[in-house]
Design a protein around this motif. Structure first.
Motif, PDB file in Angstrom:
ATOM      1  N   ALA A 270     -39.404   0.693 -42.518  1.00 61.88           N
ATOM      2  CA  ALA A 270     -39.354   0.422 -43.961  1.00 61.88           C
ATOM      3  C   ALA A 270     -40.040   1.535 -44.742  1.00 61.88           C
ATOM      4  O   ALA A 270     -39.596   1.902 -45.839  1.00 61.88           O
ATOM      5  CB  ALA A 270     -39.997  -0.925 -44.264  1.00 61.88           C
ATOM      6  N   GLY A 271     -41.104   2.086 -44.173  1.00 63.21           N
ATOM      7  CA  GLY A 271     -41.799   3.181 -44.846  1.00 63.21           C
ATOM      8  C   GLY A 271     -40.966   4.437 -44.973  1.00 63.21           C
ATOM      9  O   GLY A 271     -41.257   5.291 -45.815  1.00 63.21           O
ATOM     10  N   GLY A 272     -39.918   4.545 -44.151  1.00 60.06           N
ATOM     11  CA  GLY A 272     -39.054   5.710 -44.214  1.00 60.06           C
ATOM     12  C   GLY A 272     -37.787   5.499 -45.019  1.00 60.06           C
ATOM     13  O   GLY A 272     -36.933   6.385 -45.071  1.00 60.06           O
ATOM     14  N   VAL A 273     -37.673   4.334 -45.639  1.00 65.16           N
ATOM     15  CA  VAL A 273     -36.479   4.017 -46.431  1.00 65.16           C
ATOM     16  C   VAL A 273     -36.758   4.296 -47.900  1.00 65.16           C
ATOM     17  O   VAL A 273     -37.720   3.769 -48.473  1.00 65.16           O
ATOM     18  CB  VAL A 273     -36.066   2.537 -46.247  1.00 65.16           C
ATOM     19  N   HIS A 274     -35.919   5.110 -48.524  1.00 62.20           N
ATOM     20  CA  HIS A 274     -36.123   5.466 -49.928  1.00 62.20           C
ATOM     21  C   HIS A 274     -34.896   5.163 -50.786  1.00 62.20           C
ATOM     22  O   HIS A 274     -34.938   5.367 -52.004  1.00 62.20           O
ATOM     23  CB  HIS A 274     -36.493   6.949 -50.037  1.00 62.20           C
TER      24      HIS A 274
ATOM     25  N   ALA B  52     -34.028   4.645 -41.620  1.00 65.23           N
ATOM     26  CA  ALA B  52     -35.288   5.365 -41.473  1.00 65.23           C
ATOM     27  C   ALA B  52     -35.095   6.656 -40.681  1.00 65.23           C
ATOM     28  O   ALA B  52     -35.745   7.669 -40.955  1.00 65.23           O
ATOM     29  CB  ALA B  52     -36.313   4.478 -40.783  1.00 65.23           C
ATOM     30  N   ARG B  53     -34.201   6.632 -39.708  1.00 61.62           N
ATOM     31  CA  ARG B  53     -33.980   7.812 -38.868  1.00 61.62           C
ATOM     32  C   ARG B  53     -33.188   8.906 -39.581  1.00 61.62           C
ATOM     33  O   ARG B  53     -33.354  10.087 -39.278  1.00 61.62           O
ATOM     34  CB  ARG B  53     -33.266   7.404 -37.578  1.00 61.62           C
TER      35      ARG B  53
ATOM     36  N   ASP C 209     -40.282  -3.555 -32.758  1.00 58.31           N
ATOM     37  CA  ASP C 209     -41.628  -3.541 -33.343  1.00 58.31           C
ATOM     38  C   ASP C 209     -41.833  -2.413 -34.341  1.00 58.31           C
ATOM     39  O   ASP C 209     -42.969  -2.059 -34.659  1.00 58.31           O
ATOM     40  CB  ASP C 209     -42.681  -3.455 -32.234  1.00 58.31           C
ATOM     41  N   ARG C 210     -40.745  -1.864 -34.849  1.00 50.83           N
ATOM     42  CA  ARG C 210     -40.855  -0.729 -35.766  1.00 50.83           C
ATOM     43  C   ARG C 210     -40.490  -1.079 -37.204  1.00 50.83           C
ATOM     44  O   ARG C 210     -40.244  -0.194 -38.018  1.00 50.83           O
ATOM     45  CB  ARG C 210     -39.938   0.419 -35.286  1.00 50.83           C
ATOM     46  N   GLY C 211     -40.439  -2.363 -37.525  1.00 50.70           N
ATOM     47  CA  GLY C 211     -39.969  -2.762 -38.842  1.00 50.70           C
ATOM     48  C   GLY C 211     -40.744  -2.153 -39.993  1.00 50.70           C
ATOM     49  O   GLY C 211     -40.162  -1.583 -40.923  1.00 50.70           O
ATOM     50  N   GLU C 212     -42.066  -2.258 -39.956  1.00 49.12           N
ATOM     51  CA  GLU C 212     -42.875  -1.717 -41.047  1.00 49.12           C
ATOM     52  C   GLU C 212     -42.790  -0.194 -41.103  1.00 49.12           C
ATOM     53  O   GLU C 212     -42.688   0.390 -42.192  1.00 49.12           O
ATOM     54  CB  GLU C 212     -44.319  -2.175 -40.890  1.00 49.12           C
TER      55      GLU C 212
END
Length: 239
Positions: free
Chosen positions: A175-179, A87-88, A169-172
């Protein structure tokens, strides 16, 4: 260009848990990186206390190895690290494989307390729960964890790792930043991170594929061939 794959181990483990996968991918033309997290195995400390810090450290390892883009494969705590790193720096991750993952990855208070007060006993608990009952290689994980614990005597490394899992606590959001293409691998008999515990992530990554193997949490040891096949088919569809 030679493709790269990076394997990230879990709590109180080191790179040796990926022996079978490292060999398999090297034999198929990959450049393989299996780093030990700080204070684990041969890596100097101090230990890092959060998944975010571990993800930043991992991306720095890619820089140091001059790896522009790689497939990330993480197990348990390592899966959270891989997710956060993807994600980063999404442009740097070509494939993402999450083994034995859960979110939230909550750790029982009893285990956390035992990891701080009596690490050998906590290691016994984790080693037992990581394997299907009676598995012939169950003691290998226990011996590895005990060795790593002795190297960091008095520093409660298992507690540090488990607390990082528990606090993430950043899982969701991650995940939103994974493409990139994403694969979940679950152990059908995994009591540490049962498949149902990943529902939040599988829902947040609807494009992801899932594979279930007949194994416990220590799936790379219990079913190395099945894990190797699933990972290689994922990273190299033509295989």
């Amino acid at each position: 260009m030679q493709p790269h794959v990076v394997f990230i181990h879990g709590a109180l483990n080191d790179h040796t848990v990926w022996r079978a996968q490292s060999r398999h991918f090297a034999q198929h033309g990959y450049r393989v990186l299996t780093p030990d997290l700080p204070a684990h195995g041969a890596a100097p400390g101090p230990a890092l206390g959060s998944v975010a810090a571990m993800a930043d450290w991992l991306l720095a390892q890619l820089d140091a190895a001059q790896i522009g883009q790689a497939a990330l494969v993480g197990h348990s705590l390592g899966a959270l690290i891989a997710l956060e790193a993807a994600a980063r720096a999404p442009q740097r991750i070509g494939h993402l494989a999450l083994l034995g993952v859960a979110y939230p990855m909550k750790v029982a208070e009893t285990l956390l307390a035992t990891a701080r007060s009596d690490e050998p006993r906590a290691i016994d608990m984790v080693a037992k729960w990581s394997h299907t009952p009676g598995h012939e290689r169950a003691d290998e994980l226990r011996q590895l964890m005990l060795r790593l614990s002795r190297q960091q005597s008095g520093r409660h490394l298992l507690h540090t790792d488990l607390a990082a899992c528990n606090a993430y606590d950043r899982g969701e959001a991650a995940a939103g930043g994974v493409h990139c293409p994403t694969l979940f691998i679950f152990g059908a008999s995994d009591v540490m991170t049962p498949p149902k515990a990943a529902r939040t992530l599988t829902a947040a990554l609807p494009h992801a594929r899932s594979v279930t193997v007949q194994a416990g949490h220590a799936m790379m040891v219990e079913q190395p061939d099945a894990i190797n096949d699933a990972l290689l088919k994922f990273c190299l569809p033509e295989h």
